[in-house]
Design an enzyme around this catalytic site. Sequence first.
Site, PDB file in Angstrom:
ATOM      1  N   SER A  64       0.806  -1.237   0.000  1.00 33.90           N
ATOM      2  CA  SER A  64       0.000   0.000   0.000  1.00 33.90           C
ATOM      3  C   SER A  64       0.831   1.276   0.000  1.00 33.90           C
ATOM      4  CB  SER A  64      -0.926   0.015   1.205  1.00 33.90           C
ATOM      5  OG  SER A  64      -1.979  -0.878   0.994  1.00 33.90           O
ATOM      6  N   LYS A  67       0.361   3.442  -2.880  1.00 34.54           N
ATOM      7  CA  LYS A  67      -0.884   4.204  -3.104  1.00 34.54           C
ATOM      8  C   LYS A  67      -0.688   5.720  -3.239  1.00 34.54           C
ATOM      9  CE  LYS A  67      -3.858   0.686  -0.912  1.00 34.54           C
ATOM     10  NZ  LYS A  67      -4.552   0.337   0.350  1.00 34.54           N
ATOM     11  N   TYR A 191      -3.386  -3.285 -10.299  1.00 35.32           N
ATOM     12  CA  TYR A 191      -3.201  -2.746  -8.944  1.00 35.32           C
ATOM     13  C   TYR A 191      -2.331  -3.682  -8.100  1.00 35.32           C
ATOM     14  CZ  TYR A 191      -4.424  -2.321  -4.007  1.00 35.32           C
ATOM     15  OH  TYR A 191      -4.359  -2.265  -2.640  1.00 35.32           O
ATOM     16  N   TYR A 243      -5.070   4.597   7.796  1.00 31.33           N
ATOM     17  CA  TYR A 243      -6.396   3.980   7.860  1.00 31.33           C
ATOM     18  C   TYR A 243      -7.132   4.357   9.144  1.00 31.33           C
ATOM     19  CZ  TYR A 243      -3.800   1.159   4.530  1.00 31.33           C
ATOM     20  OH  TYR A 243      -3.002   0.741   3.516  1.00 31.33           O
ATOM     21  N   VAL A 261       1.438  -3.727   3.861  1.00 32.63           N
ATOM     22  CA  VAL A 261       1.319  -4.987   4.604  1.00 32.63           C
ATOM     23  C   VAL A 261       2.544  -5.896   4.511  1.00 32.63           C
ATOM     24  CG1 VAL A 261      -1.198  -5.152   4.802  1.00 32.63           C
ATOM     25  CG2 VAL A 261      -0.067  -6.036   2.741  1.00 32.63           C
TER      26      VAL A 261
END
Length: 441
Positions: A64, A67, A191, A243, A261
């Site tokens: 992530s 992102k 992705y 998050y 992660v």
Amino acid sequence: MQSMIPDYLTEVLAAVEPDTSGERAGYIPELAAADPERLGAVFATVDGQVYGVGDIDTEFTIQSISKPFTYALALSDRGFDAVLAKVGVEPSGEAFNEISLESDTGRPRNPMINAGAITAHSLAGAEGLDPAARLERVVQGLSAFAGRRLTVDEAVCASEMAHAHRNLAIAHMLRSHDILTEDPTAVVDGYIRQCSVLVTARDLAMMAATLANRGINPVSGERVIREPVVRQVLSVMSTCGMYDAAGDWATQVGIPAKSGVAGGLIGALPGQIGIATFSPRLDSHGNSVRGVALFERFSTDMGMHVMEVPPAARAVVRSNHVVGAGPAAIRVLQLQGGVGFAGAERIVRETVATAPAEPGVVVDLTLVSSINDVARRMLLELARRLTLDGHEVYLVDPESMLPDPDPGDGGRVTVLADITQVVNHVVAQRENPARNGESDT
Ligand code: GLN
């Protein structure tokens, strides 16, 4: 003598090392097999100095942490309006893989959760690219942030793709709302490839340093993204990057950040440094346990919270004095440091309070390191008002901090390289007033 920074990093790493709590990401089999003991931390300054300790050259997948960078590429390639129409900027307070979209528009709430990141991936590159060309745009863009060519880990990618039911569900929902306009499986495949790009903690620190350095890679010198894009990305990182732990993070650490992660974690402190840590065991939010502990230490020990800033304006007027006497007297305002709105306000206030009686007023920028746009405009307006009050205004600006100064209607400034030149100029003007078409009163 050696720098104390590597010693500091060694000490902080040793302090967090005994914490073996948390679990590797179980839902991607390849990540569940990673060495959980890996631990590293890197600081990369905005002028390209790198300090690293521990496992800083071990490759792992970016996950992530890709992102914010892909969001930056989408904003660059498609423009703000096109991207904001499809991805919001509101913190969701939900888990990264939550299957939720805005109820009225179907937009993902932000680009840091998977729904928004899958959409942002679909918006990278020019419109109409095929999936392979779009992936190439993403890998090339991430590589520019890192300053070296990055590659995709096919094994991790295949491992995640085989279990991508949740991301596929999200993508199908996005397709049903026409947020995605193409085959959802192809977008998820792209992705997941983006998430499987291999990086080291050193690469991640350089990527973060590029954000901290207004979009310019500190080592390659390449401008990867424009400043408005940097501001957008850092803002979204600071509100949504962690998050459902974003609020705790914002208060306790206060550095715009993003986790992945595979155990990576980055922070970008604007104007100062990029930070990266690597440790695979994750907490319940999917953030690296020891990474979070490291950042808490960095922020506290090194005063890195973005809300903790030095009083920028207080020392901006270094001195306010008079050189010479009588009609040749010159008022000198010697400025220093970085000048923003508050600094410019101090300068204006000091000048108004001084109400200079001297014919010449010098604004000396020799020791000024930066002037932002609003401060530039305020200083030029100050020069204009001083001219209208009958002063001859000089700018001592050897480094061209204010290039081509134009104070506008009725204002005039003479730019010179040092005070001696100003003194000579004033003397010459007194001896030959016609030269400037003005009397020196
Ligand atoms: N590829 C991972 C996923 O989509 C990335 C998640 C993460 O790093 N938080 O589930």
